[in-house]
Design an enzyme around this catalytic site. Structure first.
Site, PDB file in Angstrom:
ATOM      1  N   HIS A 115       0.788  -1.234   0.000  1.00 21.54           N
ATOM      2  CA  HIS A 115       0.000   0.000   0.000  1.00 21.54           C
ATOM      3  C   HIS A 115       0.822   1.288   0.000  1.00 21.54           C
ATOM      4  O   HIS A 115       1.842   1.390   0.645  1.00 21.54           O
ATOM      5  CB  HIS A 115      -0.946   0.010   1.218  1.00 21.54           C
ATOM      6  CG  HIS A 115      -0.198  -0.026   2.523  1.00 21.54           C
ATOM      7  ND1 HIS A 115       0.096   1.111   3.225  1.00 21.54           N
ATOM      8  CD2 HIS A 115       0.330  -1.058   3.222  1.00 21.54           C
ATOM      9  CE1 HIS A 115       0.760   0.781   4.328  1.00 21.54           C
ATOM     10  NE2 HIS A 115       0.919  -0.539   4.344  1.00 21.54           N
ATOM     11  N   HIS A 173      12.691  -1.209 -12.335  1.00 22.17           N
ATOM     12  CA  HIS A 173      12.395  -2.624 -12.549  1.00 22.17           C
ATOM     13  C   HIS A 173      12.346  -3.318 -11.190  1.00 22.17           C
ATOM     14  O   HIS A 173      13.330  -3.319 -10.453  1.00 22.17           O
ATOM     15  CB  HIS A 173      13.491  -3.261 -13.426  1.00 22.17           C
ATOM     16  CG  HIS A 173      13.246  -4.686 -13.777  1.00 22.17           C
ATOM     17  ND1 HIS A 173      14.038  -5.381 -14.667  1.00 22.17           N
ATOM     18  CD2 HIS A 173      12.304  -5.581 -13.375  1.00 22.17           C
ATOM     19  CE1 HIS A 173      13.596  -6.618 -14.802  1.00 22.17           C
ATOM     20  NE2 HIS A 173      12.555  -6.764 -14.009  1.00 22.17           N
TER      21      HIS A 173
END
Ligand SMILES: CC(C)(COP(=O)(O)OP(=O)(O)OC[C@H]1O[C@@H](n2cnc3c(N)ncnc32)[C@H](O)[C@@H]1OP(=O)(O)O)[C@@H](O)C(=O)NCCC(=O)NCCS
Length: 232
Positions: A138, A147
């Site tokens: 979250h 990446h």
């Protein structure tokens, strides 16, 4: 939308598989900077040329969309700019088995691979790869052209600044920030902020390289703006 994939290497095949599974875009071919690949077929899809063929492919095949399937963060970002300047729309590849929160914000040219989880109020920048089975919890913010490798796990309210690489199976604990172009080694456990352009490995992660001097070691996102993920 008729689309092309730029890059026909391993990551290009993964992106083709995702786009086929998602059935949103009609993929008409690859482009690849290696001219020797022109005319070959990869998983049944033709390599139509190198990047100089962008204009021709767009016009002749009525291609409107592109996604850049290049592992290198800087090259992926650069090719995305080239495609946009040619008038192509950057599209996303999100595997149907990925779980993306309804209130997450997702940029363009983003790959979210099979089994990846993006939790509530995350912000995912342009040209990001969230690879197979990665977890972004979250309110985490993922900067442009980063990446997050397979199986990597980012806890809540983490910030990953642009160009950073989080290696396979790495874990980042809550509220940590990872500076631009930093590299987190495979399996590392990051327990504290990571300066830009720094390589960290191990459990807990320790610095093994820093390729910047003080002039470059600034945070891209000021602390005051770092935790502004939208709330409902
Ligand atoms: C972190 C990494 C980039 C370092 O590469 P490098 O700069 O070439 O570093 P080296 O291989 O020279 O290793 C330097 C030292 O760090 C150690 N090291 C390197 N990677 C390590 C890792 N992931 N965990 C623990 N130690 C590591 C090496 O053993 C070496 O230790 P030593 O000096 O005591 O001998 C690389 O090892 C790595 O983990 N890459 C991620 C790969 C990945 O996630 N691939 C998935 C692609 S989808």
């Amino acid at each position: 939308m008729k689309s092309i994939i730029v890059g026909c290497g391993g990551h290009g095949r993964v992106v083709l598989d995702i786009l086929r599974a998602a059935e949103i875009h009609e993929v008409v071919g690859f482009l690849d900077s290696n001219a020797d690949m022109s005319g070959r077929r990869i998983d049944g899809l033709e390599v139509l040329g190198d990047l100089s063929a962008l204009g021709r492919v767009r016009h002749d095949l009525e291609v409107e969309g592109a996604i850049i399937a290049i592992g290198d963060n800087g090259v992926r970002r650069h090719y995305a700019d080239i495609c946009e300047r040619t008038g192509l729309k950057l599209v996303n590849a999100i595997h149907p088995s990925a779980n993306v929160a309804a209130n997450a914000i997702i940029g363009r040219n983003v790959v979210i691979a099979a089994g990846a989880l993006v939790c509530a109020h995350c912000q995912i920048g342009d040209s990001v790869i969230l690879n197979t089975g990665s977890i972004v919890d979250h309110e985490t913010m993922i900067g442009t052209a980063t990446h997050v490798c397979p199986g990597a796990r980012l806890a809540g309210r983490v910030s990953v600044e642009s160009g950073a690489f989080v290696g396979i199976g790495a874990t980042v604990i809550q509220s940590v920030r990872i500076g631009c172009d930093a590299i987190i080694g495979a399996g590392a456990v990051v327990t504290d902020n990571v300066a830009p352009l720094t390589t960290m490995v191990g459990v807990p992660a320790r610095e093994i390289k820093r390729t910047c001097d003080d002039e470059w070691s600034t945070w891209l996102v000021p602390e005051s703006l770092r935790r502004t993920a939208p709330v409902s």
